[in-house]
Design a protein around this motif. Structure first.
Motif, mmCIF file in Angstrom:
data_model
loop_
_atom_site.group_PDB
_atom_site.id
_atom_site.type_symbol
_atom_site.label_atom_id
_atom_site.label_comp_id
_atom_site.label_asym_id
_atom_site.label_seq_id
_atom_site.Cartn_x
_atom_site.Cartn_y
_atom_site.Cartn_z
ATOM 1 N N SER A 102 46.983 -11.744 9.376
ATOM 2 C CA SER A 102 47.229 -11.717 10.816
ATOM 3 C C SER A 102 48.292 -10.680 11.177
ATOM 4 C CB SER A 102 47.646 -13.101 11.294
ATOM 5 O OG SER A 102 48.802 -13.549 10.596
ATOM 6 N N SER A 103 49.301 -10.538 10.335
ATOM 7 C CA SER A 103 50.336 -9.525 10.585
ATOM 8 C C SER A 103 49.760 -8.120 10.441
ATOM 9 C CB SER A 103 51.501 -9.725 9.622
ATOM 10 O OG SER A 103 52.068 -11.018 9.777
ATOM 11 N N LEU A 104 48.921 -7.904 9.424
ATOM 12 C CA LEU A 104 48.293 -6.593 9.247
ATOM 13 C C LEU A 104 47.388 -6.258 10.428
ATOM 14 C CD1 LEU A 104 47.301 -6.839 5.463
ATOM 15 C CD2 LEU A 104 49.276 -5.656 6.447
ATOM 16 N N SER A 105 46.677 -7.250 10.947
ATOM 17 C CA SER A 105 45.796 -7.018 12.089
ATOM 18 C C SER A 105 46.590 -6.665 13.339
ATOM 19 C CB SER A 105 44.940 -8.255 12.336
ATOM 20 O OG SER A 105 44.111 -8.080 13.454
ATOM 21 N N ALA A 106 47.741 -7.324 13.535
ATOM 22 C CA ALA A 106 48.566 -7.027 14.704
ATOM 23 C C ALA A 106 49.168 -5.624 14.627
ATOM 24 C CB ALA A 106 49.666 -8.076 14.834
ATOM 25 N N GLN A 107 49.415 -5.130 13.419
ATOM 26 C CA GLN A 107 50.042 -3.822 13.253
ATOM 27 C C GLN A 107 49.036 -2.681 13.360
ATOM 28 O OE1 GLN A 107 52.099 -3.962 9.519
ATOM 29 N NE2 GLN A 107 53.438 -5.650 10.136
ATOM 30 N N THR A 108 47.876 -2.838 12.765
ATOM 31 C CA THR A 108 46.915 -1.740 12.667
ATOM 32 C C THR A 108 45.623 -1.974 13.441
ATOM 33 O OG1 THR A 108 45.937 -2.663 10.653
ATOM 34 C CG2 THR A 108 47.824 -1.189 10.380
ATOM 35 N N GLY A 109 45.375 -3.176 13.932
ATOM 36 C CA GLY A 109 44.133 -3.458 14.633
ATOM 37 C C GLY A 109 42.954 -3.669 13.721
ATOM 38 N N CYS A 110 43.191 -3.887 12.441
ATOM 39 C CA CYS A 110 42.098 -4.116 11.503
ATOM 40 C C CYS A 110 41.536 -5.532 11.679
ATOM 41 C CB CYS A 110 42.582 -3.905 10.063
ATOM 42 S SG CYS A 110 43.969 -4.966 9.588
ATOM 43 N N LEU A 111 40.450 -5.802 10.988
ATOM 44 C CA LEU A 111 39.767 -7.087 11.103
ATOM 45 C C LEU A 111 40.096 -7.973 9.914
ATOM 46 C CD1 LEU A 111 36.236 -5.885 12.258
ATOM 47 C CD2 LEU A 111 38.123 -6.681 13.677
ATOM 48 N N CYS A 112 40.291 -9.261 10.197
ATOM 49 C CA CYS A 112 40.559 -10.261 9.159
ATOM 50 C C CYS A 112 39.325 -11.139 8.983
ATOM 51 C CB CYS A 112 41.758 -11.125 9.540
ATOM 52 S SG CYS A 112 43.338 -10.240 9.565
ATOM 53 N N PRO A 113 39.157 -11.724 7.814
ATOM 54 C CA PRO A 113 38.034 -12.655 7.635
ATOM 55 C C PRO A 113 38.219 -13.883 8.513
ATOM 56 C CG PRO A 113 39.499 -12.690 5.739
ATOM 57 C CD PRO A 113 39.958 -11.554 6.587
ATOM 58 N N GLY A 114 37.122 -14.561 8.782
ATOM 59 C CA GLY A 114 37.183 -15.751 9.633
ATOM 60 C C GLY A 114 38.087 -16.825 9.046
ATOM 61 N N MET A 115 38.919 -17.393 9.870
ATOM 62 C CA MET A 115 39.872 -18.412 9.442
ATOM 63 C C MET A 115 39.605 -19.697 10.213
ATOM 64 S SD MET A 115 42.011 -16.820 7.244
ATOM 65 C CE MET A 115 43.597 -17.665 7.330
ATOM 66 N N SER A 116 39.717 -20.815 9.513
ATOM 67 C CA SER A 116 39.622 -22.089 10.200
ATOM 68 C C SER A 116 40.913 -22.356 10.968
ATOM 69 C CB SER A 116 39.349 -23.212 9.195
ATOM 70 O OG SER A 116 40.396 -23.279 8.231
ATOM 71 N N ALA A 117 40.842 -23.203 11.971
ATOM 72 C CA ALA A 117 41.985 -23.459 12.841
ATOM 73 C C ALA A 117 43.086 -24.221 12.103
ATOM 74 C CB ALA A 117 41.538 -24.242 14.071
ATOM 75 N N ALA A 118 44.294 -24.172 12.687
ATOM 76 C CA ALA A 118 45.436 -24.837 12.058
ATOM 77 C C ALA A 118 45.324 -26.352 12.118
ATOM 78 C CB ALA A 118 46.734 -24.374 12.726
ATOM 79 N N ASP A 119 44.554 -26.880 13.064
ATOM 80 C CA ASP A 119 44.398 -28.322 13.171
ATOM 81 C C ASP A 119 43.211 -28.839 12.359
ATOM 82 O OD1 ASP A 119 42.484 -27.103 14.684
ATOM 83 O OD2 ASP A 119 42.720 -28.382 16.446
ATOM 84 N N GLU A 120 42.652 -28.014 11.466
ATOM 85 C CA GLU A 120 41.578 -28.419 10.576
ATOM 86 C C GLU A 120 42.062 -28.402 9.138
ATOM 87 O OE1 GLU A 120 38.212 -25.928 11.118
ATOM 88 O OE2 GLU A 120 38.020 -26.323 13.268
ATOM 89 N N ARG A 121 41.517 -29.293 8.352
ATOM 90 C CA ARG A 121 41.882 -29.329 6.933
ATOM 91 C C ARG A 121 41.439 -28.026 6.265
ATOM 92 N NH1 ARG A 121 39.594 -34.844 4.513
ATOM 93 N NH2 ARG A 121 40.571 -33.926 2.661
ATOM 94 N N PRO A 122 42.268 -27.474 5.394
ATOM 95 C CA PRO A 122 41.908 -26.178 4.785
ATOM 96 C C PRO A 122 40.753 -26.316 3.806
ATOM 97 C CG PRO A 122 43.908 -27.050 3.808
ATOM 98 C CD PRO A 122 43.578 -27.971 4.936
ATOM 99 N N HIS A 123 40.086 -25.189 3.608
ATOM 100 C CA HIS A 123 39.045 -25.128 2.589
ATOM 101 C C HIS A 123 39.695 -25.113 1.201
ATOM 102 C CE1 HIS A 123 36.129 -24.455 5.695
ATOM 103 N NE2 HIS A 123 36.755 -23.371 6.123
ATOM 104 N N PRO A 124 38.972 -25.511 0.160
ATOM 105 C CA PRO A 124 39.571 -25.492 -1.188
ATOM 106 C C PRO A 124 39.815 -24.076 -1.675
ATOM 107 C CG PRO A 124 37.247 -26.098 -1.283
ATOM 108 C CD PRO A 124 37.612 -26.089 0.160
ATOM 109 N N PRO A 125 40.907 -23.844 -2.388
ATOM 110 C CA PRO A 125 41.156 -22.517 -2.974
ATOM 111 C C PRO A 125 40.175 -22.239 -4.117
ATOM 112 C CG PRO A 125 43.159 -23.859 -2.872
ATOM 113 C CD PRO A 125 42.006 -24.772 -2.635
ATOM 114 N N LEU A 126 40.227 -21.007 -4.604
ATOM 115 C CA LEU A 126 39.408 -20.590 -5.749
ATOM 116 C C LEU A 126 40.321 -20.424 -6.956
ATOM 117 C CD1 LEU A 126 36.767 -19.567 -7.059
ATOM 118 C CD2 LEU A 126 37.363 -17.281 -6.216
ATOM 119 N N ILE A 127 40.166 -21.295 -7.943
ATOM 120 C CA ILE A 127 40.985 -21.181 -9.155
ATOM 121 C C ILE A 127 40.403 -20.091 -10.049
ATOM 122 C CG2 ILE A 127 39.699 -22.960 -10.413
ATOM 123 C CD1 ILE A 127 42.424 -23.869 -11.582
ATOM 124 N N GLN A 128 41.282 -19.242 -10.580
ATOM 125 C CA GLN A 128 40.829 -18.105 -11.383
ATOM 126 C C GLN A 128 40.942 -18.350 -12.878
ATOM 127 O OE1 GLN A 128 43.117 -14.762 -9.524
ATOM 128 N NE2 GLN A 128 41.079 -13.861 -9.282
#
Length: 266
Positions: free
Chosen positions: A95-121
């Motif tokens: 979000s900070s990079l998008s505000a600085q350069t106008g680039c696009l970020c991947p779709g994010m779920s809202a803050a009031d929703e439970r997060p998606h599971p991470p990807l363990i490497q």
């Protein structure tokens, strides 16, 4: 006879005029009137006069036409995705990079929703002196708002290790082979559900010291084998040369003996 001729002449006198007028009337009604189209010729002089009249009327008109205003719409250039790697440790938020350069970020779920599971490497043993024996857990962030991460280890009760939202790796104590490890994303709405992508079982890994020792042993064995092979080849070469030299000496000795035994001719 004379009276008969007069009667016929009188009869014709009364009959012929009406027939003549009737035939003339029918002929006149049957023939359409002949009309010719009128041709109007327009000369250059007439056109010049019209142009002069139009210019005079335009000059005498006090109201001028409104000026033409051209509006230009700026077409934005095609935006590119932000240089954001969800698996990179302590990276600036997208979000900070998008505000600085106008680039696009991947779709994010809202803050009031439970997060998606991470990807363990990976689950990698640590070979450093201070953390020797511990296991480093590596993961990638989900497309969700995350406040912290927790590492849940199968069969271990108690509080799970907690790491910040910018973390992508964390250390846990020594694990037994086959132990299941899960990374959980947390925000104000709750925690992510464990999945096959966020959990992994620990497998035994050979340490770097064991690998180095294996290379040394393997190299020594290969070197010893080369030495043995070289010795065998040299021994065979020496035997071959010795046999060849003995056969040559025997041939020369026999030849010399045969020469001495032959009688001298006078």
């Amino acid at each position: 006879m004379t009276s008969l001729c007069r009667n016929l002449v009188g009869l014709l006198f009364f009959v012929l005029p009406p027939m003549h007028s009737h035939l003339f009337t029918n002929a006149a009604s049957a023939s359409p009137p002949i009309t010719r189209p009128s041709i109007r010729r327009i000369t250059d002089t007439a056109l010049g006069d019209q142009d002069d009249d139009y210019s005079d009327n335009y000059d005498n008109d006090s109201t001028q036409p409104p000026p033409m205003v051209l509006s230009y719409t700026k077409i934005p250039q095609q935006s590119q995705f932000c240089q954001y790697n969800p698996c990179l440790e302590k990276q600036e938020p997208c979000s900070s990079l998008s505000a600085q350069t106008g680039c696009l970020c991947p779709g994010m779920s809202a803050a009031d929703e439970r997060p998606h599971p991470p990807l363990i490497q990976a689950l990698v043993p640590v070979s450093g002196e201070s953390d020797r024996g511990k296991i480093e857990v590596q993961w990638c962030a989900p497309s969700s708002v995350v406040s912290q991460y927790r590492i849940v280890i199968e069969g271990r009760d108690g509080d799970a290790p907690v790491f910040g939202d910018a973390s992508r790796r964390g250390l846990v104590p020594t694990l037994e082979v086959g132990t299941k490890v899960c990374v959980v994303a947390v925000n104000d709405a709750g925690s992510s559900e464990p999945s096959e992508f966020s959990c992994k079982r620990y497998e035994a890994h050979e340490s770097s010291d064991h690998t180095l020792l294996a290379w040394i042993i393997g190299g020594g064995a290969a070197l010893l084998l080369l030495i043995v092979i070289a010795a065998l080849i040299c021994g065979k070469c020496q035997k071959f040369r010795k046999g060849k030299r003995d056969s040559t000496d025997g041939f020369l000795k026999g030849h010399m003996e045969g020469t001495h035994k032959q009688p001298h001719k006078h």
